[in-house]
Write a protein that holds these residues in place. Sequence first.
Motif, mmCIF file in Angstrom:
data_model
loop_
_atom_site.group_PDB
_atom_site.id
_atom_site.type_symbol
_atom_site.label_atom_id
_atom_site.label_comp_id
_atom_site.label_asym_id
_atom_site.label_seq_id
_atom_site.Cartn_x
_atom_site.Cartn_y
_atom_site.Cartn_z
ATOM 1 N N ASN A 1 0.673 -1.337 -0.072
ATOM 2 C CA ASN A 1 -0.027 0.074 -0.009
ATOM 3 C C ASN A 1 0.815 1.127 -0.041
ATOM 4 N N VAL A 2 1.948 1.311 0.749
ATOM 5 C CA VAL A 2 2.664 2.464 0.791
ATOM 6 C C VAL A 2 3.613 2.564 -0.315
ATOM 7 N N ASP A 3 3.912 1.565 -1.092
ATOM 8 C CA ASP A 3 4.546 1.706 -2.319
ATOM 9 C C ASP A 3 3.648 2.219 -3.359
ATOM 10 N N PHE A 4 2.301 1.591 -3.414
ATOM 11 C CA PHE A 4 1.507 2.074 -4.493
ATOM 12 C C PHE A 4 1.155 3.466 -4.187
ATOM 13 N N GLU A 5 0.827 3.799 -3.134
ATOM 14 C CA GLU A 5 0.577 5.232 -2.807
ATOM 15 C C GLU A 5 1.495 6.240 -3.144
ATOM 16 N N ALA A 6 2.888 5.821 -3.362
ATOM 17 C CA ALA A 6 3.879 6.752 -3.605
ATOM 18 C C ALA A 6 4.017 6.537 -5.176
ATOM 19 N N LYS A 7 3.885 5.655 -5.868
ATOM 20 C CA LYS A 7 3.850 5.440 -7.224
ATOM 21 C C LYS A 7 2.590 5.480 -7.937
ATOM 22 N N GLY A 8 1.431 5.803 -7.055
ATOM 23 C CA GLY A 8 0.063 5.690 -7.746
ATOM 24 C C GLY A 8 -0.014 6.543 -8.896
ATOM 25 N N GLU A 9 0.425 7.849 -9.086
ATOM 26 C CA GLU A 9 0.116 8.351 -9.940
ATOM 27 C C GLU A 9 1.019 8.069 -11.260
ATOM 28 N N LEU A 10 2.208 7.516 -10.985
ATOM 29 C CA LEU A 10 2.998 7.074 -12.094
ATOM 30 C C LEU A 10 2.403 5.976 -12.592
ATOM 31 N N VAL A 11 1.776 5.049 -11.979
ATOM 32 C CA VAL A 11 1.043 3.880 -12.576
ATOM 33 C C VAL A 11 0.011 4.187 -12.982
ATOM 34 N N ALA A 12 -0.865 5.246 -12.858
ATOM 35 C CA ALA A 12 -2.055 5.684 -13.661
ATOM 36 C C ALA A 12 -1.842 6.257 -14.803
ATOM 37 N N THR A 13 -0.787 7.126 -14.822
ATOM 38 C CA THR A 13 -0.283 7.850 -16.124
ATOM 39 C C THR A 13 0.137 6.729 -16.950
ATOM 40 N N SER A 14 1.017 5.837 -16.678
ATOM 41 C CA SER A 14 1.410 4.795 -17.380
ATOM 42 C C SER A 14 0.576 3.927 -18.144
ATOM 43 N N LEU A 15 -0.622 3.735 -17.015
ATOM 44 C CA LEU A 15 -1.937 3.093 -17.876
ATOM 45 C C LEU A 15 -2.868 3.706 -18.784
ATOM 46 N N VAL A 16 -2.867 5.097 -18.637
ATOM 47 C CA VAL A 16 -3.484 5.968 -19.529
ATOM 48 C C VAL A 16 -2.931 5.631 -20.709
ATOM 49 N N ARG A 17 -1.447 5.956 -20.826
ATOM 50 C CA ARG A 17 -0.862 5.887 -21.912
ATOM 51 C C ARG A 17 -0.802 4.414 -22.771
ATOM 52 N N THR A 18 -0.750 3.315 -22.061
ATOM 53 C CA THR A 18 -1.021 2.013 -22.531
ATOM 54 C C THR A 18 -2.302 1.635 -23.023
ATOM 55 N N ILE A 19 -3.342 2.181 -22.369
ATOM 56 C CA ILE A 19 -4.877 2.108 -22.784
ATOM 57 C C ILE A 19 -4.959 2.723 -24.074
ATOM 58 N N THR A 20 -4.489 3.924 -24.132
ATOM 59 C CA THR A 20 -4.738 4.906 -25.256
ATOM 60 C C THR A 20 -3.959 3.897 -26.503
#
Length: 146
Positions: free
Chosen positions: A8-27
């Motif tokens: 949870n801590v790691d995901f919270e720290a990298k959450g925006e990076l994960v979301a941005t990466s997923l938006v790019r990949t889904i696009t």
Amino acid sequence: MGIEAIINVDFEAKGELVATSLVRTITQQMILLRSYIQTEKLQGDPIHHRTGNLSRSLVFDVTRDGNTIIGTVGVSREAWYGEILEKGGTFSVRESVRTSSSGRSYSVRAHTMTFEPRSFMVSSLNEREATIMQACSDSVMGALAA
């Protein structure tokens, strides 16, 4: 600190990076899905290419609302018949007067027409689902490793 807290801590720290990466990949995946439909589904079975209007009317969109990212591929209003081809159905035809290409007028009686579904969008998504999911998984893993 247990594993759950570390994740949870790691995901919270990298959450925006994960979301941005997923938006790019889904696009990217929606662009590839649209291209797949255009080349594999609208050039022969189940739908034969005539004018290219349906192929040109394919659109994609990716939206993000908080933690939800949605990618869609659809048909714009210019090719309203795309939905009929995809889903099928029974439609009423009004009585009218038509003119043939030779200039002769003739009457068309009111009637109904039934179209069987000839899926080109849902079937394409089903065929590419594993590829799309793998790309999303790779995207998340890459963002977490960064």
